[in-house]
Design a protein around this motif. Structure first.
Motif, mmCIF file in Angstrom:
data_model
loop_
_atom_site.group_PDB
_atom_site.id
_atom_site.type_symbol
_atom_site.label_atom_id
_atom_site.label_comp_id
_atom_site.label_asym_id
_atom_site.label_seq_id
_atom_site.Cartn_x
_atom_site.Cartn_y
_atom_site.Cartn_z
ATOM 1 N N SER A 152 -23.153 4.749 -54.055
ATOM 2 C CA SER A 152 -22.437 4.035 -54.865
ATOM 3 C C SER A 152 -21.668 5.116 -55.870
ATOM 4 O O SER A 152 -22.000 6.212 -55.811
ATOM 5 C CB SER A 152 -23.508 3.199 -56.102
ATOM 6 O OG SER A 152 -23.773 2.096 -55.438
ATOM 7 N N THR A 154 -21.376 5.275 -59.048
ATOM 8 C CA THR A 154 -22.030 5.498 -60.247
ATOM 9 C C THR A 154 -23.552 5.271 -60.048
ATOM 10 O O THR A 154 -24.096 4.352 -59.200
ATOM 11 C CB THR A 154 -21.367 4.684 -61.532
ATOM 12 O OG1 THR A 154 -22.051 3.137 -61.281
ATOM 13 C CG2 THR A 154 -20.146 4.920 -61.681
ATOM 14 N N PRO A 155 -24.527 6.112 -60.886
ATOM 15 C CA PRO A 155 -26.052 5.766 -60.791
ATOM 16 C C PRO A 155 -26.222 4.234 -61.190
ATOM 17 O O PRO A 155 -27.136 3.671 -60.593
ATOM 18 C CB PRO A 155 -26.420 6.753 -61.793
ATOM 19 C CG PRO A 155 -25.462 7.780 -61.927
ATOM 20 C CD PRO A 155 -24.105 7.096 -62.039
ATOM 21 N N ARG A 156 -25.505 3.801 -62.116
ATOM 22 C CA ARG A 156 -25.692 2.214 -62.457
ATOM 23 C C ARG A 156 -25.396 1.366 -61.366
ATOM 24 O O ARG A 156 -26.317 0.585 -61.127
ATOM 25 C CB ARG A 156 -25.007 1.924 -63.636
ATOM 26 C CG ARG A 156 -25.343 0.742 -64.252
ATOM 27 C CD ARG A 156 -24.938 0.250 -65.473
ATOM 28 N NE ARG A 156 -23.325 0.330 -65.775
ATOM 29 C CZ ARG A 156 -22.655 -0.781 -65.495
ATOM 30 N NH1 ARG A 156 -23.243 -1.910 -65.283
ATOM 31 N NH2 ARG A 156 -21.230 -0.648 -65.664
ATOM 32 N N HIS A 158 -25.819 2.175 -58.185
ATOM 33 C CA HIS A 158 -26.742 2.487 -57.456
ATOM 34 C C HIS A 158 -28.184 1.936 -57.623
ATOM 35 O O HIS A 158 -28.742 1.093 -56.833
ATOM 36 C CB HIS A 158 -27.092 3.922 -57.320
ATOM 37 C CG HIS A 158 -28.160 4.243 -56.334
ATOM 38 N ND1 HIS A 158 -28.073 4.250 -55.065
ATOM 39 C CD2 HIS A 158 -29.360 5.107 -56.422
ATOM 40 C CE1 HIS A 158 -29.161 4.553 -54.289
ATOM 41 N NE2 HIS A 158 -29.911 5.107 -55.126
ATOM 42 N N GLU A 159 -28.600 1.785 -59.126
ATOM 43 C CA GLU A 159 -29.740 1.205 -59.506
ATOM 44 C C GLU A 159 -29.667 -0.362 -59.247
ATOM 45 O O GLU A 159 -30.640 -1.184 -58.833
ATOM 46 C CB GLU A 159 -30.111 1.291 -60.741
ATOM 47 C CG GLU A 159 -30.587 2.538 -61.102
ATOM 48 C CD GLU A 159 -30.928 2.900 -62.495
ATOM 49 O OE1 GLU A 159 -31.580 1.830 -62.995
ATOM 50 O OE2 GLU A 159 -30.978 3.965 -63.069
ATOM 51 N N VAL A 169 -35.316 3.204 -57.970
ATOM 52 C CA VAL A 169 -35.201 4.513 -57.733
ATOM 53 C C VAL A 169 -36.147 5.421 -57.366
ATOM 54 O O VAL A 169 -36.312 6.537 -56.667
ATOM 55 C CB VAL A 169 -34.316 5.236 -59.017
ATOM 56 C CG1 VAL A 169 -34.279 6.778 -58.874
ATOM 57 C CG2 VAL A 169 -32.939 4.772 -59.359
ATOM 58 N N GLU A 204 -23.470 -1.240 -51.418
ATOM 59 C CA GLU A 204 -23.803 -0.006 -50.728
ATOM 60 C C GLU A 204 -23.673 -0.303 -49.229
ATOM 61 O O GLU A 204 -23.990 0.867 -48.444
ATOM 62 C CB GLU A 204 -24.841 0.576 -51.003
ATOM 63 C CG GLU A 204 -25.135 1.412 -52.672
ATOM 64 C CD GLU A 204 -26.066 2.407 -53.009
ATOM 65 O OE1 GLU A 204 -26.878 2.676 -52.351
ATOM 66 O OE2 GLU A 204 -26.077 2.648 -54.011
#
Ligand code: SAM
Length: 213
Positions: A152, A154-156, A158-159, A169, A204
């Motif tokens: 992704s 950004t981490p957000r 991805h979460e 995570v 993803e």
């Protein structure tokens, strides 16, 4: 001195069992698989499936192209057992044990190379090297179809993706070495593939393809 390699839990039979028990529940995967099937050219004779698992996607492709001969590669004992069981008695499917962290063995030429949710378990440098090996295995005009788990932006995001597929995570597979779509498309073009594109994507999960021009 012991050298510790990158984390890859796929040789664990528990890890494999958990995946196979939940494989049908991964959101949107059947859409990605349907998109992949569209890109296997009519007249395909010889197919390679890298990280075949229990042969799920190879079986779908062979349903559409029953005349094909296939080579299925994996390194996980439990997956190898499952794919051998699936294709037991089918002399047109050859199962090969190989760890893709190392260069592919001599396998001959193919009309299509496919992979589904497997190459992201290799370190980035090895992903790129494998893409070049795949290019060299393809007959002119042949296809590479990689249905892949990508990073992704950004981490957000991805979460959010993890949440959608029932992970966090903390619980996500530590074997994953996710890479963004753009880098992978650029690599494929640099290697010499033509008509490189991402044809389908849900969060993803992405289908990346290229033609041996
Ligand atoms: C998420 S599963 C996907 C299996 C199957 N392609 C599918 O779509 O259901 C990942 C597969 O990649 C294989 N794999 C992971 N790392 C590998 C490696 N280094 N060499 C060969 N196979 C590998 C695993 O054993 C597993 O079968």
């Amino acid at each position: 001195m012991t050298t510790i390699g990158p984390v890859n839990l796929w040789t664990s039979s528990d890890h494999v069992r958990h995946y196979l028990e939940h494989a049908d529940q991964i959101s949107h995967r059947t859409e990605g698989e349907a998109a992949l099937l569209e890109f296997i050219p009519p007249g395909t004779r010889r197919i390679l499936d890298l990280g075949t698992g229990d042969g799920r996607v190879l079986a779908l492709v062979r349903q559409q192209h029953p005349e094909t001969e296939a080579v299925a590669v994996d390194f996980s004992p439990a997956m190898l057992e499952a794919v051998k069981k699936r294709f037991a008695g089918d002399s047109r499917v050859t199962v090969i044990e190989h760890n893709m962290d190392s260069p592919l063995p001599v396998l001959g030429k193919f009309d299509a190379v496919l992979s589904s949710f497997a190459i992201h378990h290799l370190v980035h440098e090895r992903k790129r090297a494998l893409y070049a090996e795949i290019f060299n295995l393809l007959n002119p005009g042949a296809m590479f179809c990689n249905l892949e788990h990508v990073a992704s932006p950004t981490p957000r995001l991805h979460e959010e993706f993890l949440h959608r597929i029932g992970f966090t995570v903390e619980t996500e597979d530590p074997s994953n070495k996710l890479l963004d779509v753009e880098t992978q498309l650029r690599w494929l073009r640099e290697i010499g593939f033509t008509d490189v594109d991402c044809h389908w994507k849900w969060r993803e999960l992405a289908l990346l393809t290229g033609v041996h021009g």
